[in-house]
Design a protein around this motif. Sequence first.
Motif, PDB file in Angstrom:
ATOM      1  N   ARG A 166       0.773  -1.276  -0.137  1.00  0.00           N
ATOM      2  CA  ARG A 166       0.028   0.024   0.181  1.00  0.00           C
ATOM      3  C   ARG A 166       0.770   1.338  -0.040  1.00  0.00           C
ATOM      4  O   ARG A 166       0.267   2.510   0.694  1.00  0.00           O
ATOM      5  N   LYS A 209      -0.476   4.324  -1.588  1.00  0.00           N
ATOM      6  CA  LYS A 209      -1.743   4.841  -0.985  1.00  0.00           C
ATOM      7  C   LYS A 209      -1.383   5.509   0.358  1.00  0.00           C
ATOM      8  O   LYS A 209      -2.144   5.857   1.104  1.00  0.00           O
ATOM      9  N   THR A 239     -20.294  -7.656   4.564  1.00  0.00           N
ATOM     10  CA  THR A 239     -19.562  -7.985   3.398  1.00  0.00           C
ATOM     11  C   THR A 239     -18.269  -7.036   3.097  1.00  0.00           C
ATOM     12  O   THR A 239     -17.139  -7.232   2.940  1.00  0.00           O
ATOM     13  N   GLY A 240     -18.459  -5.573   3.116  1.00  0.00           N
ATOM     14  CA  GLY A 240     -17.657  -4.701   2.982  1.00  0.00           C
ATOM     15  C   GLY A 240     -16.301  -4.971   3.937  1.00  0.00           C
ATOM     16  O   GLY A 240     -15.043  -4.903   3.298  1.00  0.00           O
ATOM     17  N   PHE A 273      -9.622  -7.146  -1.134  1.00  0.00           N
ATOM     18  CA  PHE A 273      -9.197  -6.468  -2.243  1.00  0.00           C
ATOM     19  C   PHE A 273      -8.196  -5.464  -2.289  1.00  0.00           C
ATOM     20  O   PHE A 273      -7.155  -5.628  -3.243  1.00  0.00           O
ATOM     21  N   THR A 280      -6.911  -9.408  -7.088  1.00  0.00           N
ATOM     22  CA  THR A 280      -7.466 -10.002  -8.280  1.00  0.00           C
ATOM     23  C   THR A 280      -6.539 -10.861  -9.075  1.00  0.00           C
ATOM     24  O   THR A 280      -5.371 -10.766  -8.999  1.00  0.00           O
ATOM     25  N   VAL A 312     -12.206  -7.441 -11.473  1.00  0.00           N
ATOM     26  CA  VAL A 312     -13.431  -7.295 -10.659  1.00  0.00           C
ATOM     27  C   VAL A 312     -13.468  -8.596  -9.865  1.00  0.00           C
ATOM     28  O   VAL A 312     -13.801  -9.580 -10.369  1.00  0.00           O
ATOM     29  N   VAL A 313     -14.007  -8.363  -8.453  1.00  0.00           N
ATOM     30  CA  VAL A 313     -14.286  -9.594  -7.608  1.00  0.00           C
ATOM     31  C   VAL A 313     -16.026  -9.772  -7.988  1.00  0.00           C
ATOM     32  O   VAL A 313     -16.623  -8.456  -7.827  1.00  0.00           O
ATOM     33  N   PHE A 318     -23.680 -17.815  -6.799  1.00  0.00           N
ATOM     34  CA  PHE A 318     -24.358 -18.841  -6.071  1.00  0.00           C
ATOM     35  C   PHE A 318     -24.595 -19.890  -7.121  1.00  0.00           C
ATOM     36  O   PHE A 318     -25.097 -20.144  -8.271  1.00  0.00           O
ATOM     37  N   CYS A 373     -24.260 -12.103  -7.697  1.00  0.00           N
ATOM     38  CA  CYS A 373     -25.267 -11.841  -7.092  1.00  0.00           C
ATOM     39  C   CYS A 373     -24.886 -11.235  -5.461  1.00  0.00           C
ATOM     40  O   CYS A 373     -25.720 -10.996  -4.786  1.00  0.00           O
ATOM     41  N   ALA A 374     -23.525 -10.852  -5.263  1.00  0.00           N
ATOM     42  CA  ALA A 374     -23.080 -10.645  -4.204  1.00  0.00           C
ATOM     43  C   ALA A 374     -21.976  -9.350  -3.979  1.00  0.00           C
ATOM     44  O   ALA A 374     -22.072  -8.902  -3.033  1.00  0.00           O
ATOM     45  N   VAL A 375     -21.698  -8.911  -5.042  1.00  0.00           N
ATOM     46  CA  VAL A 375     -20.500  -7.988  -4.861  1.00  0.00           C
ATOM     47  C   VAL A 375     -20.328  -6.813  -5.607  1.00  0.00           C
ATOM     48  O   VAL A 375     -20.576  -5.697  -4.954  1.00  0.00           O
ATOM     49  N   HIS A 376     -20.389  -6.778  -6.896  1.00  0.00           N
ATOM     50  CA  HIS A 376     -20.124  -5.505  -7.592  1.00  0.00           C
ATOM     51  C   HIS A 376     -21.583  -4.776  -8.282  1.00  0.00           C
ATOM     52  O   HIS A 376     -22.143  -5.325  -9.056  1.00  0.00           O
ATOM     53  N   PRO A 377     -21.820  -3.704  -7.554  1.00  0.00           N
ATOM     54  CA  PRO A 377     -23.103  -3.146  -7.985  1.00  0.00           C
ATOM     55  C   PRO A 377     -23.322  -2.811  -9.477  1.00  0.00           C
ATOM     56  O   PRO A 377     -24.600  -3.188  -9.744  1.00  0.00           O
ATOM     57  N   ASN A 384     -28.716 -10.190  -7.025  1.00  0.00           N
ATOM     58  CA  ASN A 384     -29.168 -10.452  -5.696  1.00  0.00           C
ATOM     59  C   ASN A 384     -30.692 -10.815  -5.502  1.00  0.00           C
ATOM     60  O   ASN A 384     -30.830 -11.672  -4.908  1.00  0.00           O
ATOM     61  N   TYR A 414     -31.706 -14.016  -7.024  1.00  0.00           N
ATOM     62  CA  TYR A 414     -31.287 -15.579  -6.277  1.00  0.00           C
ATOM     63  C   TYR A 414     -32.053 -15.620  -5.112  1.00  0.00           C
ATOM     64  O   TYR A 414     -32.627 -16.933  -4.679  1.00  0.00           O
TER      65      TYR A 414
END
Length: 333
Positions: free
Chosen positions: A89, A92, A130-131, A138, A143, A149-150, A154, A174-178, A281, A284
Amino acid sequence: MNLMDRIKSSAAKHKKRIVLPEGNEERTLKAADIVIDEGIAQIILLGDKKQILSRAQKHELKNIEKAEIINPLDHPNKKKYVEMMVDIRKNKGLTSAEAESLIENPLYLATLMIKAGDADGEVAGAINSTGDVLRPAFQYVKTLPGISVVSGAFIMIIKNKELGEEGIFVFADCAVHPDPTESELAEIAVATAATTRAIAGFEPRIAMLSFSTMGSAKHPMVDKVVNATRIAREMSPDLQIDGDLQADAAIIEKIGQSKAPDSPIAGKANVLIFPNLECGNIAYKLVQRLADAEAIGPVLQGMAAPINDLSRGCSVNDIVNLVAITVNQAAGK
Ligand code: ACO
């Protein structure tokens, strides 16, 4: 043997080390006890050893003493991990003092253990969002090459064995990337193909879902799905994939033949890729509840090492299952 039994029995053949950062949490401890008893994985629990062993004793969990137990406040490799964090990092601006504090957080410690090769995979999320589970992954595990992208898949097991792969579908993301871009959506399709082969154990026939079938509607959202399909084909020319397809045209033979007669996938899809997280999301959860389907996951895909996130409402069995899946991912199966 059903799919989950196959996944567990395959996991037992690999001696993979799975770290459970929520080591003092009751469902996690009970799951760890089963995992050790069934030989599914070698377990590393993060937390205070005294507290963990006394809780295990209270619940008569006899196998917990066979787990490795590490206190995040006092890890022998702390200095090494802090140096790795600062190095990864540096762009960053992460300072040593910040890293020293972060590494005492079990979720960060778990990902650094994986990064350093001291563990093969992680399962967390029984008590963390989740976050909070994904952010360290991440930032430090990152990756796979070629994937930016992760996403989360399901495995959906429905009662009607005439659909999908004898009643089994893989749904993503169904779970991560909006809101994936078209190239991110293509990556999600490619990553889901790998998950399908490795975990569900069949050859993917991928439908890129939309509210349009073969251009029946004109809209930028349809263009995104069409372009993602083209990009996925470029990324992985052997992929059996088609889109844009509506859900009914994707999975019902008769409707597929009528709406998309030239499509090799229409009516035969066993993998459904949703255009965004809202669709994935919601879909499922509706299939799980309305069709009484079994939903296994989310299986996180695209990460350089297997890290999987539980729902906070998970059961002991859900944790055992996700550990077994994580082992199979770690084994590259
Ligand atoms: N894949 C890979 N890297 C990512 C991804 C992704 N999908 N998303 C974010 N990142 C990276 C960023 O590039 C950034 O890296 P950097 O620090 O090196 O620059 C880092 O992760 C943090 O990025 P943020 O944008 O700050 O990420 P944030 O933590 O805000 O959000 C999160 C990530 C939590 C996953 C967010 O996308 C999210 O909330 N997604 C929805 C999760 C959810 O609620 N799912 C539904 C419930 S799950 C269920 O029902 C099973």
